[in-house]
Design an enzyme around this catalytic site. Structure first.
Site, short mmCIF file in Angstrom:
data_model
loop_
_atom_site.label_atom_id
_atom_site.label_comp_id
_atom_site.label_asym_id
_atom_site.label_seq_id
_atom_site.Cartn_x
_atom_site.Cartn_y
_atom_site.Cartn_z
N CYS A 63 0.91 -36.05 11.24
CA CYS A 63 2.10 -36.71 10.68
C CYS A 63 2.99 -35.74 9.90
CB CYS A 63 1.69 -37.88 9.78
SG CYS A 63 3.10 -38.73 9.04
N ARG A 66 4.49 -37.00 5.78
CA ARG A 66 3.53 -37.25 4.71
C ARG A 66 4.05 -37.09 3.29
NH1 ARG A 66 -1.47 -33.69 6.36
NH2 ARG A 66 -0.17 -32.79 8.02
N TRP A 229 8.90 -44.98 9.18
CA TRP A 229 10.10 -45.17 9.99
C TRP A 229 10.07 -44.11 11.08
CZ3 TRP A 229 10.50 -44.46 4.59
CH2 TRP A 229 10.62 -43.11 4.20
N GLU A 234 11.04 -39.07 18.45
CA GLU A 234 9.97 -39.90 19.03
C GLU A 234 10.54 -40.80 20.12
OE1 GLU A 234 8.51 -41.22 14.85
OE2 GLU A 234 6.78 -41.35 16.18
N1 ARG Z 1 5.44 -42.01 18.49
C1 ARG Z 1 5.21 -43.43 18.38
C2 ARG Z 1 6.34 -44.19 19.08
O1 ARG Z 1 7.27 -43.59 19.53
C3 ARG Z 1 5.12 -43.89 16.94
C4 ARG Z 1 4.10 -43.16 16.07
C5 ARG Z 1 4.32 -43.35 14.60
N2 ARG Z 1 5.58 -42.84 14.19
C6 ARG Z 1 6.10 -42.90 12.93
N3 ARG Z 1 7.28 -42.43 12.74
N4 ARG Z 1 5.40 -43.41 11.94
O2 ARG Z 1 6.35 -45.39 19.19
#
Ligand code: ARG
Length: 353
Positions: A63, A66, A229, A234
Site C-alpha cells: 500500500c 499508508r 480512496w 488503479e
Molecule cells: N486496485 C483495486 C481496484 O482497482 C483496489 C485496491 C485497494 N485500493 C485502494 N486505493 N485502497 O479496485
C-alpha cells in the site's frame, strides 16, 4: 502456544505505542494467558482491535497510501451473527465510507471465525463470458457465476454491481442486493476531448476490499472489509486499461487518431495518459476523493520519514508500490524495499467458493 506468543507481542506493542502504564500491561498479559489456557483463545478489547486494524494498515507492504493509517475509522461489529444484520452493517460501512464523495478510510470487523463476505470488494462489477467475448469485468467471472448459481441475475451491462454474499458458520450463504442509492459512481469525461464521454466509461467511487483477512495478535478476522480512496492509476492504468480487463486503450487511441499499427507511435502510452487524465478530472469535478500517483508517492515519502523518526523500519513490496504509470518519476522506483511481513497485517485467504 503460537497464539500466546503472538498475543503477547501484540499487547506489548499496543501498550508501548499508546503510552499506557506498565502494570496495566502486566495485568492484561496475565489475563490473556489465563484465557488462552482455559479456552484456547482470547478476546480483544475494542481499543486493542482498533489499534490492531490501524497498525495492520501501517504494515501493508503493497500500500502506497499508508501515511493516513491513523485516520482509519474502525467499526467493531463482532457481536453480529445474523446475515441480515451483517448486511445492514455493510450498508452502513458503504454509506459512512462514501460520505457523498468525501471518502473516509473505514474498516468493519466481524466475528473472528464465523463470518465470511464472499465478495472481493463490497461494490464490484460483474463479468460474463459470452460468444462475443467478456462483458463487464473479467476479474469477476468466477464470482459472477457463483452469484448466478445462488439465484442472482444481472442485467448484462458492462457495469452491473454484484450482490453481497454473506455466510455465517457453515450455513448456506445469503444474497443481498445493494440498493442503488448506496452506490456512488463517476462517469468519465475528458477536460479537452469531448468525444471521451461517448465511450460511456465509469467506475465506482470507493474500493472496499472484503476478501482479505485481518490478523491481530494471533487472532484471525476472516471478514473485515476495509477501504481507502482510489489512486487514479488503479482505474485508469489497470482496471480500464489492462488487455485482460476492460481493454480500453485501442478504442481511445482510435478516437485520438493515433497509429495503432506501430508500437513506436507510443499509442498505448498516449492513450493511457488521456484515460488517466479523464479519471482524475472526473473524480475531482464530482467532488469524489482520489489521489494521483505523483502526490501519492510524495505522501508515501512523508510516511517513510515519519516512520524512520519513530524508530520503525518501513517494510514494502517494491513491485506493488511503484505506480503502473511513469514509475521512474517517483522516488519509490529508485530504492529497494524490504518485503518482510510484519503483524498485525492483512493477507489473502482462500475463496470460500
Ligand atoms: N486496485 C483495486 C481496484 O482497482 C483496489 C485496491 C485497494 N485500493 C485502494 N486505493 N485502497 O479496485
Amino acid at each position: 502456544m503460537i497464539m500466546l506468543t503472538e498475543a503477547q507481542e501484540f499487547i506489548r506493542l499496543y501498550y508501548i505505542e499508546t503510552g499506557k502504564e506498565e502494570r496495566e500491561m502486566v495485568a492484561r498479559l496475565e489475563e490473556i494467558e489465563d484465557e488462552i489456557n482455559r479456552r484456547g483463545t482470547y478476546v480483544h478489547t475494542s481499543q486493542e482491535l482498533e489499534f490492531g486494524a490501524k497498525v495492520a494498515w501501517r504494515n501493508s507492504n503493497k500500500c502506497i497510501g499508508r501515511l493516513f493509517w491513523q485516520s482509519l475509522t474502525v467499526f467493531d461489529k463482532r457481536d453480529l451473527c445474523k446475515e441480515e444484520d451483517i448486511f445492514e452493517a455493510l450498508l452502513d460501512h458503504i454509506e459512512y465510507a462514501t460520505n457523498a464523495g468525501r471518502i473516509r478510510p473505514t474498516i468493519t470487523i466481524f466475528s473472528s471465525s464465523d463470518v465470511r463476505v464472499w465478495n472481493h470488494q463490497l461494490i464490484r462489477y460483474a463479468g460474463y463470458e459470452t460468444q462475443g467475448g467478456v462483458i463487464g469485468d473479467s476479474d469477476s467471472l468466477a464470482f459472477t457465476k457463483v452469484c448466478e448459481g445462488l439465484g442472482w441475475k444481472g442485467e448484462g451491462t458492462n457495469f452491473d454491481v454484484l450482490p453481497l454474499v454473506i455466510q455465517v458458520n457453515n450455513h448456506p450463504p445469503k444474497v443481498f442486493n445493494v440498493p442503488d442509492s448506496y452506490i456512488l459512481e463517476v462517469p468519465f469525461r475528458h477536460p479537452e476531448m469531448d468525444w471521451f464521454s461517448d465511450l460511456q466509461l465509469k467506475w465506482y467511487a470507493v474500493p472496499m476490499i472484503s476478501s482479505m483477512k485481518l490478523e491481530v495478535g494471533g487472532i484471525t478476522y476472516g471478514a473485515a472489509p476495509f477501504n481507502g480512496w482510489y489512486m487514479g492509476t488503479e482505474i485508469g492504468a489497470r482496471n480500464l486499461a489492462d488487455d485482460y480487463r476492460y481493454n480500453m486503450l485501442p478504442a481511445i487511441a482510435e478516437q485520438m487518431g493515433l497509429n495503432t499499427k506501430s508500437n513506436a507511435s507510443l499509442w498505448k502510452d498516449r492513450a493511457l495518459v488521456e484515460l488517466n487524465t479523464a479519471v482524475l478530472y472526473s473524480f475531482k469535478e464530482d467532488g469524489v476523493s482520489i489521489v494521483d500517483h505523483h502526490t501519492a508517492a510524495h505522501q508515501f515519502k512523508k510516511f517513510e520519514e515519519i516512520e524512520r523518526d519513530a524508530g520503525r523500519d518501513v517494510t514494502g513490496n517494491w513491485a506493488w508500490l511503484i505506480p503502473p504509470m511513469s514509475p521512474a518519476t517517483t522516488h519509490i522506483f529508485q530504492k529497494p524495499y524490504n518485503n518482510e511481513k510484519v503483524t498485525p497485517n492483512y493477507s489473502y485467504q482462500p475463496n470460500p467458493y
